[in-house]
Design a protein around this motif. Structure first.
Motif: not given
Length: 253
Positions: A36-49, A61-72
């Motif tokens: 059901g509803p929820g939030r997911v976080l990827d730390l070091g998400c890269g291209t978000g796969v 679901l709703r999600a956040d991803g964080v990565d240091h590389d702007p291109g990714s």
């Protein structure tokens, strides 16, 4: 060419930045994702796969991803928009270890990116800061399938960089986590990942003989292939653990 660009090129044929096949990724997400509803976080998400795959079949679901590389991050945003998921996921450029959100997440992912935190246990401590009560962490990291020999150490590893699988899990449990599922990558998954990694770089270089980065990219492919085949193949393992917090000890009084 910087490391992030090399990594981006290397993962053209294997977008999951870890030795995991599509079936394994699907099975892990099925086990880990909130119902059901929820939030997911990827730390070091890269291209978000991981996030785009998690959201594709789970409209709550709703999600956040964080990565240091702007291109990714830019590539992740484009992929999510193309899949019609852009309104449910936000990608952020920055240091994953410094990420902060005004809400907690039901699932925190960090698969193949524990180096951003200095190892497995620091990654778990960081993930806990984002975790909602009753939530889970899906984390993937290396371990020694067998004690590393000289060839593995000469490939750039330190003997104390990892533990064996049992010790790895024991250390996680000692930190207050309980495994509810796990997947040990097979040799076939490893080989597919490494052939894809080195092959994508090699193909890029061979197709661009006049490119100024041709020699550097070909050296990266050759060096990685040699380290794998002559060094850590069959010695370095990879485990992905689904973890939840252990209950606090009850006060006997």
């Amino acid at each position: 060419m910087d490391r992030a660009r090399i990594s981006s090129l290397a993962h053209a044929d294997h977008p999951v930045a870890a030795p995991l096949g599509d079936d394994s990724v699907r099975a892990l997400l099925d086990r880990a994702s909130p119902d059901g509803p929820g939030r997911v976080l990827d730390l070091g998400c890269g291209t978000g796969v991981w996030l785009t795959r998690a959201l594709a079949d789970r409209p709550g679901l709703r999600a956040d991803g964080v990565d240091h590389d702007p291109g990714s991050v830019a590539a992740a945003t484009r992929a999510a928009d193309a899949a019609g998921l852009g309104d449910r996921v936000a990608f952020h450029t920055g240091d994953a270890s410094a990420a902060r959100f005004p809400y907690r997440h039901d699932l925190v992912l960090c698969v193949g990116a524990t180096h951003a935190f200095g190892g497995l246990l620091p990654t778990l401590r960081a993930a806990r800061e984002h975790l909602a009560p009753g939530g889970a962490v899906l984390v993937g990291d290396g371990f020694w399938e067998r004690p590393p020999g000289r060839a593995t150490l000469d490939a750039g590893f330190a003997a104390d960089e990892y533990d064996d699988l049992a010790t790895t899990v024991d250390r996680v449990v000692a930190e207050g986590w309980l495994p509810v599922h796990g997947h040990v990558s097979t040799l076939r998954e490893w080989d597919d990942y490494e052939w894809s990694w080195t092959g994508a770089l090699t193909r890029w270089a061979l197709d661009r003989p006049e490119h100024p980065d041709h020699d550097e990219v070909l050296r990266a492919a050759t060096g990685h292939r040699d380290a794998w085949l002559h060094g850590y193949r069959g010695t370095l393992g990879f485990v992905t653990l689904l973890l939840r917090r252990a209950p606090e000890p009850r006060d006997p009084t």
